[in-house]
Design a protein around this motif. Sequence first.
Motif, PDB file in Angstrom:
ATOM      1  N   ALA A  24      -8.331  31.170  37.891  1.00  0.00           N
ATOM      2  CA  ALA A  24      -6.937  31.641  37.918  1.00  0.00           C
ATOM      3  C   ALA A  24      -6.192  31.222  36.663  1.00  0.00           C
ATOM      4  O   ALA A  24      -4.971  31.086  36.677  1.00  0.00           O
ATOM      5  CB  ALA A  24      -6.233  31.112  39.157  1.00  0.00           C
ATOM      6  N   ALA A  27      -3.596  28.531  36.932  1.00  0.00           N
ATOM      7  CA  ALA A  27      -2.311  28.737  37.622  1.00  0.00           C
ATOM      8  C   ALA A  27      -2.006  27.494  38.446  1.00  0.00           C
ATOM      9  O   ALA A  27      -2.888  26.894  39.070  1.00  0.00           O
ATOM     10  CB  ALA A  27      -2.365  29.985  38.495  1.00  0.00           C
ATOM     11  N   LYS A  59      -8.988  29.362  26.998  1.00  0.00           N
ATOM     12  CA  LYS A  59      -8.268  30.616  27.284  1.00  0.00           C
ATOM     13  C   LYS A  59      -6.840  30.355  27.758  1.00  0.00           C
ATOM     14  O   LYS A  59      -5.941  31.157  27.472  1.00  0.00           O
ATOM     15  CB  LYS A  59      -9.043  31.417  28.333  1.00  0.00           C
ATOM     16  N   ALA A  63      -1.414  29.553  33.119  1.00  0.00           N
ATOM     17  CA  ALA A  63      -0.757  30.874  33.107  1.00  0.00           C
ATOM     18  C   ALA A  63       0.434  30.913  34.043  1.00  0.00           C
ATOM     19  O   ALA A  63       0.891  31.986  34.422  1.00  0.00           O
ATOM     20  CB  ALA A  63      -1.756  31.971  33.443  1.00  0.00           C
ATOM     21  N   GLY A  64       0.932  29.756  34.456  1.00  0.00           N
ATOM     22  CA  GLY A  64       2.159  29.731  35.244  1.00  0.00           C
ATOM     23  C   GLY A  64       1.946  29.220  36.643  1.00  0.00           C
ATOM     24  O   GLY A  64       0.840  28.822  37.007  1.00  0.00           O
ATOM     25  N   ALA A  65       3.030  29.241  37.394  1.00  0.00           N
ATOM     26  CA  ALA A  65       2.914  28.930  38.810  1.00  0.00           C
ATOM     27  C   ALA A  65       2.011  29.982  39.437  1.00  0.00           C
ATOM     28  O   ALA A  65       1.849  31.079  38.903  1.00  0.00           O
ATOM     29  CB  ALA A  65       4.293  28.960  39.458  1.00  0.00           C
ATOM     30  N   ASP A  66       1.399  29.638  40.560  1.00  0.00           N
ATOM     31  CA  ASP A  66       0.468  30.570  41.201  1.00  0.00           C
ATOM     32  C   ASP A  66       1.254  31.690  41.882  1.00  0.00           C
ATOM     33  O   ASP A  66       1.883  31.490  42.917  1.00  0.00           O
ATOM     34  CB  ASP A  66      -0.410  29.827  42.215  1.00  0.00           C
ATOM     35  N   ILE A  67       1.206  32.870  41.265  1.00  0.00           N
ATOM     36  CA  ILE A  67       2.019  33.999  41.732  1.00  0.00           C
ATOM     37  C   ILE A  67       1.584  34.434  43.129  1.00  0.00           C
ATOM     38  O   ILE A  67       2.411  34.728  43.991  1.00  0.00           O
ATOM     39  CB  ILE A  67       1.906  35.185  40.744  1.00  0.00           C
ATOM     40  N   LYS A  68       0.249  34.437  43.353  1.00  0.00           N
ATOM     41  CA  LYS A  68      -0.239  34.925  44.647  1.00  0.00           C
ATOM     42  C   LYS A  68       0.181  33.988  45.777  1.00  0.00           C
ATOM     43  O   LYS A  68       0.468  34.422  46.890  1.00  0.00           O
ATOM     44  CB  LYS A  68      -1.758  35.082  44.599  1.00  0.00           C
ATOM     45  N   PHE A 104      -3.046  30.689  26.785  1.00  0.00           N
ATOM     46  CA  PHE A 104      -1.771  30.993  27.443  1.00  0.00           C
ATOM     47  C   PHE A 104      -1.073  29.746  27.974  1.00  0.00           C
ATOM     48  O   PHE A 104      -1.672  28.942  28.683  1.00  0.00           O
ATOM     49  CB  PHE A 104      -1.998  31.948  28.622  1.00  0.00           C
ATOM     50  N   LEU A 106       2.211  29.972  29.921  1.00  0.00           N
ATOM     51  CA  LEU A 106       3.211  30.935  30.389  1.00  0.00           C
ATOM     52  C   LEU A 106       3.943  30.398  31.606  1.00  0.00           C
ATOM     53  O   LEU A 106       3.345  29.712  32.444  1.00  0.00           O
ATOM     54  CB  LEU A 106       2.532  32.259  30.755  1.00  0.00           C
ATOM     55  N   GLY A 108       5.469  28.512  34.332  1.00  0.00           N
ATOM     56  CA  GLY A 108       5.326  27.091  34.642  1.00  0.00           C
ATOM     57  C   GLY A 108       4.397  26.360  33.682  1.00  0.00           C
ATOM     58  O   GLY A 108       4.522  25.147  33.493  1.00  0.00           O
ATOM     59  N   PRO A 130       7.528  34.564  31.221  1.00  0.00           N
ATOM     60  CA  PRO A 130       7.510  35.962  31.681  1.00  0.00           C
ATOM     61  C   PRO A 130       8.046  36.168  33.092  1.00  0.00           C
ATOM     62  O   PRO A 130       7.896  37.253  33.649  1.00  0.00           O
ATOM     63  CB  PRO A 130       6.010  36.311  31.621  1.00  0.00           C
ATOM     64  N   GLY A 139      11.518  28.412  36.708  1.00  0.00           N
ATOM     65  CA  GLY A 139      11.862  27.537  37.830  1.00  0.00           C
ATOM     66  C   GLY A 139      11.445  26.085  37.674  1.00  0.00           C
ATOM     67  O   GLY A 139      11.749  25.253  38.518  1.00  0.00           O
ATOM     68  N   MET A 164       5.937  36.992  24.623  1.00  0.00           N
ATOM     69  CA  MET A 164       5.206  35.774  24.255  1.00  0.00           C
ATOM     70  C   MET A 164       5.465  35.440  22.793  1.00  0.00           C
ATOM     71  O   MET A 164       5.760  36.303  21.983  1.00  0.00           O
ATOM     72  CB  MET A 164       3.705  35.985  24.452  1.00  0.00           C
TER      73      MET A 164
HETATM   74  C1  HXC Z   1      -2.021  33.452  40.014  1.00  0.00           C
HETATM   75  C2  HXC Z   1      -3.117  34.172  38.123  1.00  0.00           C
HETATM   76  C3  HXC Z   1      -1.998  33.824  37.329  1.00  0.00           C
HETATM   77  C4  HXC Z   1      -0.873  33.243  37.974  1.00  0.00           C
HETATM   78  C5  HXC Z   1      -3.518  34.656  36.054  1.00  0.00           C
HETATM   79  N1  HXC Z   1      -4.023  34.685  37.300  1.00  0.00           N
HETATM   80  N2  HXC Z   1      -2.291  34.135  36.038  1.00  0.00           N
HETATM   81  N3  HXC Z   1      -3.110  33.988  39.453  1.00  0.00           N
HETATM   82  N4  HXC Z   1      -0.932  33.093  39.317  1.00  0.00           N
HETATM   83  N5  HXC Z   1       0.222  32.843  37.293  1.00  0.00           N
HETATM   84  C6  HXC Z   1      -5.341  35.170  37.722  1.00  0.00           C
HETATM   85  C7  HXC Z   1      -5.411  36.689  37.675  1.00  0.00           C
HETATM   86  O1  HXC Z   1      -4.835  37.226  38.846  1.00  0.00           O
HETATM   87  C8  HXC Z   1      -6.892  36.894  37.616  1.00  0.00           C
HETATM   88  O2  HXC Z   1      -7.453  36.709  38.898  1.00  0.00           O
HETATM   89  C9  HXC Z   1      -7.367  35.736  36.741  1.00  0.00           C
HETATM   90  O3  HXC Z   1      -6.338  34.767  36.808  1.00  0.00           O
HETATM   91  C10 HXC Z   1      -7.533  36.148  35.282  1.00  0.00           C
HETATM   92  O4  HXC Z   1      -6.351  36.749  34.830  1.00  0.00           O
HETATM   93  P1  HXC Z   1      -6.287  38.220  34.170  1.00  0.00           P
HETATM   94  O5  HXC Z   1      -4.923  38.741  34.372  1.00  0.00           O
HETATM   95  O6  HXC Z   1      -7.412  39.062  34.648  1.00  0.00           O
HETATM   96  O7  HXC Z   1      -6.522  37.850  32.622  1.00  0.00           O
HETATM   97  P2  HXC Z   1      -5.985  38.630  31.344  1.00  0.00           P
HETATM   98  O8  HXC Z   1      -6.124  40.120  31.547  1.00  0.00           O
HETATM   99  O9  HXC Z   1      -6.649  37.992  30.189  1.00  0.00           O
HETATM  100  O10 HXC Z   1      -4.410  38.339  31.289  1.00  0.00           O
HETATM  101  C11 HXC Z   1      -3.959  37.002  31.080  1.00  0.00           C
HETATM  102  C12 HXC Z   1      -2.451  36.910  31.387  1.00  0.00           C
HETATM  103  C13 HXC Z   1      -2.165  37.448  32.807  1.00  0.00           C
HETATM  104  C14 HXC Z   1      -1.646  37.717  30.351  1.00  0.00           C
HETATM  105  C15 HXC Z   1      -2.076  35.430  31.244  1.00  0.00           C
HETATM  106  O11 HXC Z   1      -3.062  36.814  33.717  1.00  0.00           O
HETATM  107  C16 HXC Z   1      -0.795  37.192  33.294  1.00  0.00           C
HETATM  108  O12 HXC Z   1       0.145  37.901  32.903  1.00  0.00           O
HETATM  109  N6  HXC Z   1      -0.605  36.219  34.182  1.00  0.00           N
HETATM  110  C17 HXC Z   1       0.655  35.903  34.812  1.00  0.00           C
HETATM  111  C18 HXC Z   1       1.566  35.180  33.850  1.00  0.00           C
HETATM  112  C19 HXC Z   1       2.907  34.905  34.477  1.00  0.00           C
HETATM  113  O13 HXC Z   1       3.634  35.839  34.870  1.00  0.00           O
HETATM  114  N7  HXC Z   1       3.277  33.626  34.613  1.00  0.00           N
HETATM  115  C20 HXC Z   1       4.548  33.220  35.212  1.00  0.00           C
HETATM  116  C21 HXC Z   1       4.340  32.910  36.657  1.00  0.00           C
HETATM  117  S1  HXC Z   1       5.865  32.523  37.485  1.00  0.00           S
HETATM  118  P3  HXC Z   1      -8.535  37.725  39.505  1.00  0.00           P
HETATM  119  O14 HXC Z   1      -8.771  37.183  40.880  1.00  0.00           O
HETATM  120  O15 HXC Z   1      -7.917  39.081  39.473  1.00  0.00           O
HETATM  121  O16 HXC Z   1      -9.704  37.584  38.576  1.00  0.00           O
HETATM  122  C22 HXC Z   1       6.158  30.916  37.092  1.00  0.00           C
HETATM  123  C23 HXC Z   1       7.428  30.332  37.661  1.00  0.00           C
HETATM  124  C24 HXC Z   1       7.478  28.824  37.535  1.00  0.00           C
HETATM  125  O17 HXC Z   1       5.414  30.277  36.445  1.00  0.00           O
HETATM  126  C25 HXC Z   1       8.504  28.229  38.468  1.00  0.00           C
HETATM  127  C26 HXC Z   1       8.176  28.340  39.919  1.00  0.00           C
HETATM  128  C27 HXC Z   1       9.036  27.508  40.832  1.00  0.00           C
END
Ligand code: HXC
Length: 257
Positions: A24, A27, A59, A63-68, A104, A106, A108, A130, A139, A164
């Motif tokens: 992930a 995440a 890599k 990539a942030g907090a776990d969105i799922k 990345f 991103l 969190g 993002p 957050g 980014m």
């Molecule tokens: C859960 C994540 C994840 C995340 C990546 N994955 N980022 N799962 N939460 N933040 C998972 C993908 O679903 C995928 O799982 C695997 O990791 C690989 O990611 P891909 O997207 O296939 O890789 P790539 O195409 O190279 O793209 C990389 C990426 C993209 C640009 C970094 O993954 C992305 O945009 N991620 C989300 C970034 C984001 O929005 N972060 C902010 C989160 S909110 P599978 O199972 O499909 O292989 C946050 C708030 C903080 O952080 C405060 C909260 C209180």
Amino acid sequence: PEYTNILTETRGRVATITLHRPEALNALSPALVRELIDAAQAFDADPGIGCIVLTGSEKAFAAGADIKEMAERSFSEMYLGELFPSWSGFEQLRTPVIAAVGGFALGGGCELAMMCDFIIAADTAKFGQPEINLGVLPGFGGSQRLPRAIGKAKAAEMILTGRMMGAEEAERSGLVARVVPAAELLAEAAKTAEAIASKSLPALYAAKEALQVAQESTLAEGLRFERRAFAAAFATEDQKEGMRAFAEKRAPGFTHR
Ligand code: HXC
């Protein structure tokens, strides 16, 4: 303790915590955050550790907090803090922490890197907030630490567009201390951490605290804090040793007392 989302290692006075959820992109799930804070606090409590390096994979730093895991949560679950343990344990570490960021950082992940004392970035690093693309906002401190790090204009642009920022721009903007070739990231971070860990631990604690006060107080308050902390340093054995060693033209042997 047994960790499943992070790896830990110590070498001399340097501890390394590696985020390790490769499936992930590191995440920040609640379980990972708990392990991270637990490990960091254990190193912080160990006077044998003088610097912590926090890193991820080639890599992704994270990539942030776990969105799922977050997607279906309610206001009260988020507000009551059931999903995410408090970050205050990480923010209150006294030991210097270097973020060694490749790939990345991103959301969190960027915010976690900014909670560290400074960031060394690989030339592959990509920073961003993002959250706006997900219908939310930073957050874990991003809306407060990013403008302090890079100024309001760039922070607003990044947080409102979600774009980014590459390593070079991040260095130019003051978000990172230094950019190094990706292959040298861990070696450079380790070298820097060893240099820090060789200093007097009480002096490091005080310097870190003063730098934190600088981020959150007025100049006058910060200068008062520094004046007291500087005087207090003269109560340590390491101050006597450090200054005598200078006068005697030898390397200091700090005992961290
Ligand atoms: C859960 C994540 C994840 C995340 C990546 N994955 N980022 N799962 N939460 N933040 C998972 C993908 O679903 C995928 O799982 C695997 O990791 C690989 O990611 P891909 O997207 O296939 O890789 P790539 O195409 O190279 O793209 C990389 C990426 C993209 C640009 C970094 O993954 C992305 O945009 N991620 C989300 C970034 C984001 O929005 N972060 C902010 C989160 S909110 P599978 O199972 O499909 O292989 C946050 C708030 C903080 O952080 C405060 C909260 C209180």
